[in-house]
Design an enzyme around this catalytic site. Structure first.
Site, PDB file in Angstrom:
ATOM      1  N   VAL A 297       0.655  -1.218  -0.367  1.00  0.00           N
ATOM      2  CA  VAL A 297      -0.396  -0.079  -0.124  1.00  0.00           C
ATOM      3  C   VAL A 297       0.677   1.430  -0.306  1.00  0.00           C
ATOM      4  O   VAL A 297       0.459   2.590  -0.752  1.00  0.00           O
ATOM      5  CB  VAL A 297      -1.230  -0.166   1.237  1.00  0.00           C
ATOM      6  CG1 VAL A 297      -2.089   1.214   1.603  1.00  0.00           C
ATOM      7  CG2 VAL A 297      -2.102  -1.273   1.018  1.00  0.00           C
ATOM      8  N   ASP A 298       1.698   0.898   0.487  1.00  0.00           N
ATOM      9  CA  ASP A 298       3.132   2.423   0.737  1.00  0.00           C
ATOM     10  C   ASP A 298       3.468   2.575  -0.740  1.00  0.00           C
ATOM     11  O   ASP A 298       3.558   4.057  -1.479  1.00  0.00           O
ATOM     12  CB  ASP A 298       4.182   2.118   1.681  1.00  0.00           C
ATOM     13  CG  ASP A 298       4.602   2.731   2.760  1.00  0.00           C
ATOM     14  OD1 ASP A 298       3.753   4.285   2.520  1.00  0.00           O
ATOM     15  OD2 ASP A 298       4.705   3.023   3.379  1.00  0.00           O
TER      16      ASP A 298
END
Length: 695
Positions: free
Chosen positions: A391-392
């Protein structure tokens, strides 16, 4: 080509200017410097510096496979010898005082390479090892390596029955309840633990001297911990597993081993990469050798060739990285260049953007085994990693693409939209986002004998959640409403950040060191997405950043002077932490020890470039919430960056500011001291030009 290394490439030729550059000069120099590092394919890529453990384990791997003659082992030895510190040990971050497990790993590698235990280098190391309790006090992954060499008893290693691999994702517990990096290790380890191999090196290796209490007196079996009922339950369960092994009663043993083999083979990339990080690569290769795969087998050959990609070989030494970070590096360099004035359609940015678009993951990864909904659309950290987008990185890449203009902008917008849809699916039940999985938060797993790194799970974190919300704000700012998350998802994310703010006003940082990182990210997110409804949180966060600035004799946000030193007389942290009196340079710095001792939030005896840039980004994002003292703080921070820039446009940073496993594993990103200060200076210039810095 080798990844960029700030020390090796520029440390000897780039000197500080006699006079600090002007703001515009510093920005232009930094732009030119970063543009010079772009690879022909369009990406940026820098070295990820960790510690010597990985290089030491690679030496061991090549030796037990009998292929050490094919690799530059002598250069690895040079690297290990160079990185020994004056105290005799090896460190996991600059100035940690010596890490027991890392020092044992380096000692083991040097002994494998024929250095006698009477050598002064090893005598110094052994003294430190004994002072910290010897091998029986080391971490589990260190003990596994020693067990493979016959230097530690397998009965002291926790059991991993092969049938664990057979548990389906819908079962009350399965492998998919562990963090993705744990899965990548556990599956091949079930094969290794079942076989319990002992590789006999020639000459035979004996490391009995590592036992500070003496090999004969050492207690190597798993022991119960008084008062820790959860841990003791798993120790008792491990005793049951070992008893069953001794009786030869292991249910579904062969089926489990076959499934572990299938699972591992399925997740090997065509390039040979497995999971994209070093430990799973190491254990998968060992497991293949135990299953009868020859070194010349295409699967093993590709895996070993892929490991070369983790290896940085220079003229004088060779080091093995924990991971490869081109996606992450490229996303942040793009943003810094675009924010600092490069035209959105600049050829370098277009080439980088096209490269990123090609790397979007469009097949279901391991996250899907638990979630079972949504379509893929994220980005990974590495060159090759179809199974583990995170996600990052996905949010960072989306913001990078959003900042530039490509020849077919509709395709770019479609990629960002698809990524936002995937990120929305990955939101955890309490409103935050984790790195690789959703609701991967079974804390009791850290109490298992295998979990001594306290990293068995992948819970949601402030910094990843903040990155997602910042992405929402950036894309909304650009007028592309199609890629914004649903209002309820945004509201839940904001509520999570509000709950996680600490009493002092700061936020914890998981993937960067530490509270400066978390606070900066939270401020950038809140200021973009909820500046009115979360004004109080923004003000408190900005005040905290001012209070921990390394500038003596200035007034803090509350009007009172502060000196930003650690507690009077220093703090005791395993005997390693000295009195942290802060420098008077206007920068920010935070020690990795802040994960061990919360009284060190935002504190260090030195300022660092990346942490100063993070603090500036957070304060600049606070915008209208800034008061007189915050503005003064920003000015001091900017002067620190200007005064420390080198003539070639780069900055030097020796300290580790990247997170891996807090308290146990840290990373020094060699481009953090490049793109983060450029972004900070560019955002400051924008506010100055807009007339928003005067108070």
């Amino acid at each position: 080509m080798l990844p960029y290394n700030q020390d090796h490439h520029f440390g000897k030729v780039a000197e500080n200017a006699t006079m600090p550059p002007t703001l515009d000069e510093a920005i232009e120099r930094s732009q030119d410097f970063l543009l010079s590092l772009q690879y022909p394919e369009g990406y940026w890529w820098a070295e990820l510096e960790a510690n010597v453990t990985l290089t030491a384990q690679t030496i061991m791997l090549y030796k037990i496979l009998g292929i050490d003659h094919k690799y530059p082992i002598h250069k690895m030895k040079t690297y290990i010898l160079r990185t020994q510190r004056a105290h005799g040990g090896w460190e996991i971050f600059y100035g940690d005082g010596g890490c027991l497990s890392t020092t044992i790993g380096a000692y083991m590698a040097l002994r494998i390479l024929g250095v006698p235990k009477t050598d002064p280098v090893l005598q110094k190391a052994l003294k430190l090892i004994h002072s910290k309790g010897g091998v029986t006090k080391s971490r589990m992954f260190t003990k596994i390596c020693l067990a493979l060499l016959g230097c530690y008893d397998w009965k002291g290693i926790p059991s991993l029955p092969p049938w664990l691999v057979l548990l389906p994702s819908w079962f009350p517990f399965s492998l998919y309840d562990t963090a993705s990096w744990v899965r990548g290790c556990v599956v091949p380890l079930t094969i290794i633990f079942d076989k319990k191999p002992v590789y006999k090196l020639n000459p035979l290796l004996c490391l009995d001297e590592l036992y500070s209490e003496g090999k004969g007196k050492a207690r190597v079996h798993l022991s119960f911990i008084p008062g820790d009922w959860t841990s003791n339950f798993f120790v008792g369960l491990d005793h049951v597993f070992k008893y069953m092994e001794n009786l030869g009663v292991v249910p579904f043993r062969q089926w489990g081993i076959k499934e572990a083999e299938r699972w591992t083979l399925e997740r090997h990339e065509d390039s040979g990469d497995f999971h994209g990080i070093y430990p799973p690569m190491f254990y998968s290769i060992v497991s293949y050798s135990l299953l009868g795969y020859e070194i010349t087998d295409p699967v093993v050959h590709r895996a070993l060739e892929s490991m070369r990609g983790f290896t940085v070989e220079r003229e004088d030494e060779c080091v093995v990285q924990s991971c490869i970070s081109p996606m992450w590096d490229t996303a942040f360099v793009i943003r810094s260049l675009a924010e600092s004035g490069l035209q959105p359609d600049h050829p370098a940015l277009q080439k980088a953007g096209e490269w990123l678009l090609q790397k979007q993951a469009t097949q279901h990864g391991n996250w899907f085994y638990k979630k079972r909904t949504g379509r893929a659309g994220g980005w990974a950290f590495q060159f090759f990693n179809r199974w583990y987008p995170d996600v990052d990185d996905s949010a960072a890449v989306s913001m990078a693409l959003n900042a530039i203009k490509l020849q077919d902008d509709d395709v770019k917008k479609g990629a960002i939209k698809r990524c936002a849809e995937w990120i929305s699916v990955m939101q955890c039940k309490d409103g935050g986002w984790a790195a690789y999985d959703c609701d991967n938060d079974r804390e009791w797993l850290n109490c298992t004998p295998f979990g001594d790194l306290k990293a068995m799970i992948d819970p949601n974190t402030v910094d990843v959640t903040a990155r997602v919300l910042e992405m929402v704000g950036r894309v909304k700012e650009a007028g592309d409403a199609s890629a914004i998350l649903p209002p309820r998802a945004i509201a839940r994310g904001l509520a999570y950040l509000r709950r996680e703010q600490e009493t002092e006003g700061c936020w914890y940082g998981r993937w960067g060191v530490n509270y400066i990182y978390g606070t900066s990210g939270a401020l950038m997110a809140l200021a973009l997405v909820a500046p009115s409804t979360h004004k109080e949180e923004i003000e408190r966060g900005a005040r905290w950043l001012v209070e921990v600035q390394n500038k003596r004799g200035t007034k803090g946000a509350n009007g009172y002077s502060h000196t930003n030193g650690a507690r009077e007389g220093g703090v005791a942290m395993n005997g390693n932490c000295k009195n942290m009196g802060a420098p008077e340079d206007g920068g920010w710095g935070e020690t990795c020890f802040s994960y061990n001792d919360i009284t060190l939030k935002g504190r260090n005896e030195v300022s660092t470039v990346s942490q100063t840039a993070w603090a500036l980004q957070g304060l600049l994002a606070a915008g209208d919430a800034l008061g007189k003292y915050e503005v003064e703080s920003i000015e001091h921070g900017v002067q620190y960056l200007l005064s420390t820039q080198r003539k070639d446009g780069s900055w030097c940073e020796k300290h580790f500011t990247g997170g891996g496993f807090p308290r146990f594993f840290y990373i020094r990103y060699h481009l953090y001291a490049g793109h983060f200060p450029l972004s900070a200076l560019a955002r400051y210039r924008d506010r100055v030009r807009a007339g928003k810095m005067a108070k």
